[in-house]
Design a protein around this motif. Structure first.
Motif, PDB file in Angstrom:
ATOM      1  N   LEU A  99      -5.805  -2.164  -6.579  1.00 28.45           N
ATOM      2  CA  LEU A  99      -6.295  -3.283  -5.780  1.00 28.45           C
ATOM      3  C   LEU A  99      -7.683  -2.995  -5.207  1.00 28.45           C
ATOM      4  N   CYS A 100      -7.858  -1.797  -4.675  1.00 30.90           N
ATOM      5  CA  CYS A 100      -9.129  -1.481  -4.033  1.00 30.90           C
ATOM      6  C   CYS A 100     -10.248  -1.250  -5.044  1.00 30.90           C
ATOM      7  N   LEU A 153       0.801  -1.217   0.000  1.00 29.86           N
ATOM      8  CA  LEU A 153       0.000   0.000   0.000  1.00 29.86           C
ATOM      9  C   LEU A 153       0.839   1.275   0.000  1.00 29.86           C
ATOM     10  N   GLU A 154       2.168   1.160   0.110  1.00 34.90           N
ATOM     11  CA  GLU A 154       2.993   2.360   0.013  1.00 34.90           C
ATOM     12  C   GLU A 154       3.015   2.912  -1.411  1.00 34.90           C
ATOM     13  N   LEU A 175      -7.970  -7.024   1.567  1.00 38.67           N
ATOM     14  CA  LEU A 175      -7.155  -7.347   0.398  1.00 38.67           C
ATOM     15  C   LEU A 175      -6.898  -8.847   0.367  1.00 38.67           C
ATOM     16  N   ALA A 176      -6.557  -9.405   1.530  1.00 36.21           N
ATOM     17  CA  ALA A 176      -6.214 -10.832   1.585  1.00 36.21           C
ATOM     18  C   ALA A 176      -6.774 -11.465   2.845  1.00 36.21           C
ATOM     19  N   ILE A 229      -6.383   1.111   7.761  1.00 35.82           N
ATOM     20  CA  ILE A 229      -6.771   2.460   7.340  1.00 35.82           C
ATOM     21  C   ILE A 229      -6.551   2.715   5.855  1.00 35.82           C
ATOM     22  N   LEU A 230      -5.374   2.396   5.327  1.00 35.53           N
ATOM     23  CA  LEU A 230      -5.103   2.686   3.914  1.00 35.53           C
ATOM     24  C   LEU A 230      -6.020   1.880   3.000  1.00 35.53           C
TER      25      LEU A 230
END
Length: 202
Positions: A45-46, A36-37, A142-143, A71-72
């Motif tokens: 992905l989102c 997510l960086e 995500l996973a 959060i991200l």
């Protein structure tokens, strides 16, 4: 979308001896912060996760994530879904809603994490919202680490899964890692010490 390849390319698929947030041990760890960086990758992905949720026609108003790890992912998912985003956080060990966030009566929420293991943190967030009058209609990540049943991947839950079976969990991938209680951990028996690369202590 091959989520395992993405995590490996981002050096986010770690092997070693790890202490998970649940207190259990594992030989593998997914460090989603390394994925997510990259804002463009997080967005991709989102957006994919939002499409998965949309396919199932789930009706919801807002998204909430437990801090810090979720959060991200939660923010990006809310952006993709064009929904409001809030987060809960622990204060003296108790999950709480702070920072002026408010919840409307009967407001429908999806709880979003970066990674779901047993679902304990997500369930804590859900309880906070429900106590304030909201309705939790599903979970997303995500996973999934292989314990909770994932609606879109047709996986089954295991004994340690904490998420309610009547609510759907959506995820982009399933990583079925073996995890151990400390007293049964083969790495500990070999004299190795577990490290915690997650967000709660470092």
């Amino acid at each position: 979308m091959n989520l395992e390849s993405i995590y490996k390319e981002c050096k986010a698929y770690l092997s070693g001896h790890f202490l998970l947030s649940s207190g259990k041990h594992s030989g593998f760890y997914l460090q989603s912060a390394k994925v997510l960086e990259n804002p463009q990758l997080a967005d991709k992905l989102c957006k994919e996760l939002s499409l998965v949720i949309e396919q199932y026609g789930l009706d919801f108003d807002s998204i909430c994530s437990p801090a810090l790890g979720g959060i991200l992912a939660g923010y990006e998912l809310a952006r993709a879904c064009k929904k409001r985003f809030i987060f809960t956080e622990r204060v003296n060990g108790k999950m709480t809603l702070r920072r002026g966030f408010e919840v409307k009566d009967k407001e429908k929420f999806i709880i979003c994490e970066d990674i779901i293991t047993t679902g304990g943190s997500a369930l804590e967030s859900a309880k906070v919202l429900e106590d304030l009058g909201a309705v939790v209609v599903g979970f997303a990540a995500l996973a999934n680490r292989g314990f909770c049943a994932v609606k879109n991947l047709n996986t089954n839950s295991k004994v340690n899964a904490k998420l309610p079976e009547n609510l759907p969990l959506f995820a982009l991938g399933n990583f079925d890692f073996e995890i151990y209680d400390e007293e049964h951990c083969p790495f500990c028996k070999e004299g190795s010490k577990a490290v915690k690369p997650g967000s709660r202590t470092n």
